[in-house]
Scaffold this motif. Structure first.
Motif, PDB file in Angstrom:
ATOM      1  N   ARG A   1      -0.458  -6.767  -0.743  1.00 49.42           N
ATOM      2  CA  ARG A   1      -1.617  -7.409  -1.352  1.00 49.42           C
ATOM      3  C   ARG A   1      -1.214  -7.904  -2.729  1.00 49.42           C
ATOM      4  O   ARG A   1      -0.351  -7.328  -3.384  1.00 49.42           O
TER       5      ARG A   1
ATOM      6  N   LYS B   1       4.494  -2.649   4.637  1.00 52.20           N
ATOM      7  CA  LYS B   1       3.221  -2.959   5.279  1.00 52.20           C
ATOM      8  C   LYS B   1       2.130  -3.217   4.239  1.00 52.20           C
ATOM      9  O   LYS B   1       2.179  -2.723   3.125  1.00 52.20           O
ATOM     10  N   ASP B   2       1.142  -4.003   4.665  1.00 52.46           N
ATOM     11  CA  ASP B   2      -0.093  -4.200   3.895  1.00 52.46           C
ATOM     12  C   ASP B   2       0.172  -4.667   2.470  1.00 52.46           C
ATOM     13  O   ASP B   2      -0.270  -4.057   1.494  1.00 52.46           O
TER      14      ASP B   2
ATOM     15  N   GLU C   1     -10.050  -1.793  -1.718  1.00 51.65           N
ATOM     16  CA  GLU C   1     -10.414  -2.103  -0.358  1.00 51.65           C
ATOM     17  C   GLU C   1     -11.423  -1.085   0.170  1.00 51.65           C
ATOM     18  O   GLU C   1     -11.482   0.050  -0.294  1.00 51.65           O
TER      19      GLU C   1
ATOM     20  N   MET D   1     -10.462   3.029   4.699  1.00 49.91           N
ATOM     21  CA  MET D   1      -9.696   2.791   5.909  1.00 49.91           C
ATOM     22  C   MET D   1     -10.176   3.662   7.050  1.00 49.91           C
ATOM     23  O   MET D   1      -9.899   3.384   8.198  1.00 49.91           O
TER      24      MET D   1
ATOM     25  N   ASN E   1      -6.886   2.796  -0.917  1.00 46.53           N
ATOM     26  CA  ASN E   1      -6.784   1.772  -1.945  1.00 46.53           C
ATOM     27  C   ASN E   1      -8.168   1.506  -2.512  1.00 46.53           C
ATOM     28  O   ASN E   1      -9.084   1.151  -1.780  1.00 46.53           O
TER      29      ASN E   1
ATOM     30  N   ASN F   1      -7.176  -1.259  14.290  1.00 49.48           N
ATOM     31  CA  ASN F   1      -6.026  -1.959  13.712  1.00 49.48           C
ATOM     32  C   ASN F   1      -5.916  -3.402  14.183  1.00 49.48           C
ATOM     33  O   ASN F   1      -5.279  -4.229  13.528  1.00 49.48           O
TER      34      ASN F   1
ATOM     35  N   LYS G   1       2.426 -11.219   5.440  1.00 51.94           N
ATOM     36  CA  LYS G   1       2.904 -10.529   6.644  1.00 51.94           C
ATOM     37  C   LYS G   1       4.388 -10.799   6.857  1.00 51.94           C
ATOM     38  O   LYS G   1       5.168  -9.885   7.171  1.00 51.94           O
TER      39      LYS G   1
ATOM     40  N   THR H   1     -11.314  -9.648   8.335  1.00 55.03           N
ATOM     41  CA  THR H   1     -10.895  -8.321   7.890  1.00 55.03           C
ATOM     42  C   THR H   1     -11.119  -7.263   8.964  1.00 55.03           C
ATOM     43  O   THR H   1     -10.626  -6.147   8.837  1.00 55.03           O
TER      44      THR H   1
ATOM     45  N   LYS I   1       0.859  -1.183   0.000  1.00 51.22           N
ATOM     46  CA  LYS I   1       0.000   0.000   0.000  1.00 51.22           C
ATOM     47  C   LYS I   1       0.895   1.233   0.000  1.00 51.22           C
ATOM     48  O   LYS I   1       1.778   1.372   0.839  1.00 51.22           O
TER      49      LYS I   1
END
Length: 722
Positions: free
Chosen positions: A92, A89-90, A678, A681, A675, A641, A80, A431, A57
């Protein structure tokens, strides 16, 4: 187009000895293994591979920085763990646009050789992670040479030499994936010893077939991709040639029919009658209620032509039916004696304008029911609003085994043109996001004033100038989104998991233990026993089916039906016949039990009732643990989180809700753009729950909103959402 010959020439200079193996084009490793099983000229010892492309991301202003992960087929790649290794991080899985624009390849053909096709402006940002397990041992390593209809076999030295030769590639690491806890492998169902196949090809076919049935993407690695795989491979939906539209297949439509039957019985018991209105709406009517339709305007699909002739007036396809139905309420309701008018219709609606469709959750056309009712007074309309909300809760909890939270929407989130919107909100623990399950609205007199739905006041004096009263209205809707919520909550890496009440096939019966020594009489006896169990269970209302296909092994059938979510499997073999027992296996837990054949009619229905209740209880326990009371802003984002929802003391002001979304987005993403694939956030209000926490209670004038410090009115449920 990829220049395969140039690549093969380069690989030859690095040690490639044999020409690429030709086979049919494949899309995944299961098809790849099956294609190679019939090919010739293969090395005696080789391993298949997976090449995954991830994307972290990152702000849209930054150049794309993909991560290419090259691993053995049997290795589990934790995004991860990879992110930790690379300090990103993050992560996908990258979409098709990244594969096409950066690597000039497509899904199914991805391999480390695509690195040679990356433009110079991108190659410096690409990171490569190589599975150390690939670099040990003497097995040849199989890759596609930019084309999924070919396979080349190289050794580890040639692989490393090729990657080192890619000009401009700077970031390459070797990673030991066994050093961090990997996801537990999917257990294979225990199968009784089978006879040796008459040919090696038959054995290969069975193995490839089992793999082909499986889900490729683990739920924990890429939830969105996993979800799409489950709904397609379990045969709930099929893709359609119109973007954003899907074919609802029988297995999913059966679930919808169970919801229809349950809900229809409930509303008919309340006095609601079914009807059907046309799908077309004139632009004049649609625009009469501007405040209402403003929220739907970008989503409205218009018909502008009939054949080659332009229509005099464009016709909208209903996004919802308030403006379709209410002009006729004004014609039909003349007196208070005509009230209440209580109608429902089962139909489809079209909402067009969005970028990223998600099966069941966000599609351009979807099935739903919508109720529209008119009452003389507010109390009656509000009572119906809450009665329907209770029915929605029961649909989720009693049929789909999905726990929900009942409450009211905030002013910002309520239905356009309504006074009060009530809702049932679900929770997807994988999620950490909430999801709206169904809404029921008290519309007040807003629409009756717009469409002049009035009655004479029975309390006023009779006469030409008798006072007129606008009716009070309610509307409510539930859609096939229900099925998507159920799938996301219960299903796993083996595929679909269905609660027994909505499963088209509740029990599958599989003959086992048949081998080359089994006589035709024994085979017939086992098959007859399966058919007998099927018939006996059907008599007591169990939707049972015997799978007597003679071209598939028991293990193949186990995987086939697990993928499709059948709640209970019954296995019957020669020894079971002798012992007068069968073996039952639950889809949700894998629990195996031996059941006396003379007790099947009582044991199996009871097992389904238990399974239904336990699925709901497990889901409710998880949801209860993940709904946190948060009393300080400093704890709000950390709760989100950790994949939780937050119950916070709140002032209920719209400006405060906007600030909560902005602050929670900024705290998480450091001003990074959202994003598009998704959900937002930033946290939004999901509902003001009817069941309010009592420890600590909201004390008027003392308890403060955790965001703005104003007096809190109630606890509100906030979270990231779909």
């Amino acid at each position: 187009m990829a220049d395969t010959s140039a690549l093969v020439s380069k690989l030859s200079s690095l040690g490639l000895k044999d020409s690429p193996v030709e086979h049919v084009a494949v899309e995944n490793n299961e098809q790849w293994a099956e294609a190679l099983a019939t090919a010739s000229g293969l090395p005696s010892n080789y391993v298949l591979t997976k090449t995954l492309v991830f994307k972290p991301k990152q702000p849209k202003s930054e150049p794309i920085a993909p991560i290419v992960v090259v691993i053995k087929e049997t290795t589990t790649a934790s995004s991860k763990a990879i992110g930790t290794e690379l300090k990103l991080k993050d992560l996908r899985l990258a979409n098709e646009d990244v594969l096409k624009d950066v690597f000039q390849t497509a899904r199914g053909s991805v391999s480390p050789f695509a690195l040679g096709q990356v433009p110079q402006e991108h190659i410096g940002n690409v990171r490569v992670v190589i599975d150390k397990a690939l670099l040990t041992g003497d097995a040849q390593i199989a890759f596609h040479p930019l084309n999924s209809s070919q396979t080349v076999f190289v050794d580890s030295a040639a692989l490393k030499a090729y990657i080192a030769s890619v000009e401009g590639l700077q970031h390459v690491v070797e990673m030991d994936f066994t050093a961090e806890p990997a996801a537990a492998p999917v257990p294979k169902p225990a199968a009784k010893p089978a006879a040796k196949k008459s040919s090696a090809a038959a054995k290969t076919e069975d193995t490839a077939g089992l793999n082909k049935l499986g889900i490729q993407t683990p739920k924990s690695v890429d939830f969105s991709e996993w979800y799409t795989e489950v709904v397609l491979k379990s045969e709930l939906l099929s893709r359609y040639d119109v973007s954003g539209c899907y074919i609802v297949r029988p297995r999913a439509y059966f679930v919808w029919q169970q919801i229809q039957e349950f809900f229809d019985a409930g509303i008919k018991g309340m006095g609601v009658k079914n009807c059907y209105f046309p799908m077309f709406v004139s632009s004049q009517v649609l625009e009469r209620e501007k405040d209402h339709i403003e929220g739907f305007a970008p989503e409205v699909a218009w018909v502008t032509r009939a054949g080659s002739k332009e229509l005099n007036e464009p016709l909208a396809i209903r996004p919802t039916s308030e403006t379709v139905m209410y002009p006729y309420f004004g014609d039909w309701i003349r007196s208070h004696r005509d009230l209440p008018l209580r109608l429902n219709q089962w139909c489809s609606v079209v909402r067009w304008e969005f970028k990223n469709p998600q099966p069941f959750l966000r599609t351009r056309e979807f099935l739903w029911q919508e109720g529209h009712c008119a009452y003389f007074g507010k109390e009656q309309a509000m009572r119906e609003t809450l009665e329907v909300l209770t029915l929605y809760r029961r649909v989720y909890e009693e049929l789909l085994a999905v726990p929900v939270i009942e409450g009211e929407k905030s002013e910002k989130e309520k239905f356009a043109g309504g006074v009060t919107t009530t809702t049932v909100e679900g929770f997807i623990p994988d999620t950490g996001r909430g999801i709206q399950g169904g809404t029921s609205h008290y519309l007040g007199q807003n629409f009756s004033k717009m469409f002049n739905v009035v009655v004479e006041d029975p309390a006023s004096e009779a006469g030409a100038d008798r006072a007129k009263l606008y009716v009070h209205q309610a509307s409510w809707g539930l859609s096939t989104r229900t099925i998507g919520v159920m799938v996301m909550l219960h299903s796993d890496d083996k595929g679909l998991v269905l609660p027994p009440r909505v499963a088209e096939t509740q029990v599958i019966i599989v003959p086992c233990g048949v081998n080359a020594k089994t006589t035709s009489e024994q085979r017939a006896a086992i098959n007859d026993a399966c058919l007998s169990v099927e018939a006996r269970l059907r008599i007591v209302g169990v939707r049972a089916e015997a799978d007597l296909r003679d071209d598939k092994t028991p293990a193949f059938k186990f995987n086939h039906w697990e993928l499709r979510g059948v709640p209970i499997r019954i296995e019957i073999g020669p020894k079971d016949l002798e012992s007068h027992i069968v073996t039952t296996i639950r889809r949700d837990t894998g629990a195996r039990d031996a059941v006396q054949t003379d007790a099947l009619e009582t044991t199996v229905p009871l097992m389904m009732v238990t399974m239904q209740a336990e699925m709901l209880a497990r889901a409710r326990k998880i949801m209860d643990e993940r709904v946190k009371i948060v009393l300080e802003w400093a704890d709000f984002v950390p709760a989100l989180n950790s994949k939780c929802l937050a119950l916070i003391p709140w002032c209920e002001r719209e400006v405060c809700e906007e600030q909560i979304k902005k602050r929670s987005t900024r705290d998480v993403m450091a001003d990074e753009p959202e994003n598009e694939r998704e959900p937002s956030m930033g946290a939004k209000s999901l509902c003001l729950p009817y069941k309010q926490p009592e420890n600590p209670p909201i004390v008027p004038g003392q308890t403060k909103c955790i965001q703005c410090g104003e007096d809190a009115k109630r606890y509100a449920l906030f979270g990231r959402s779909y």
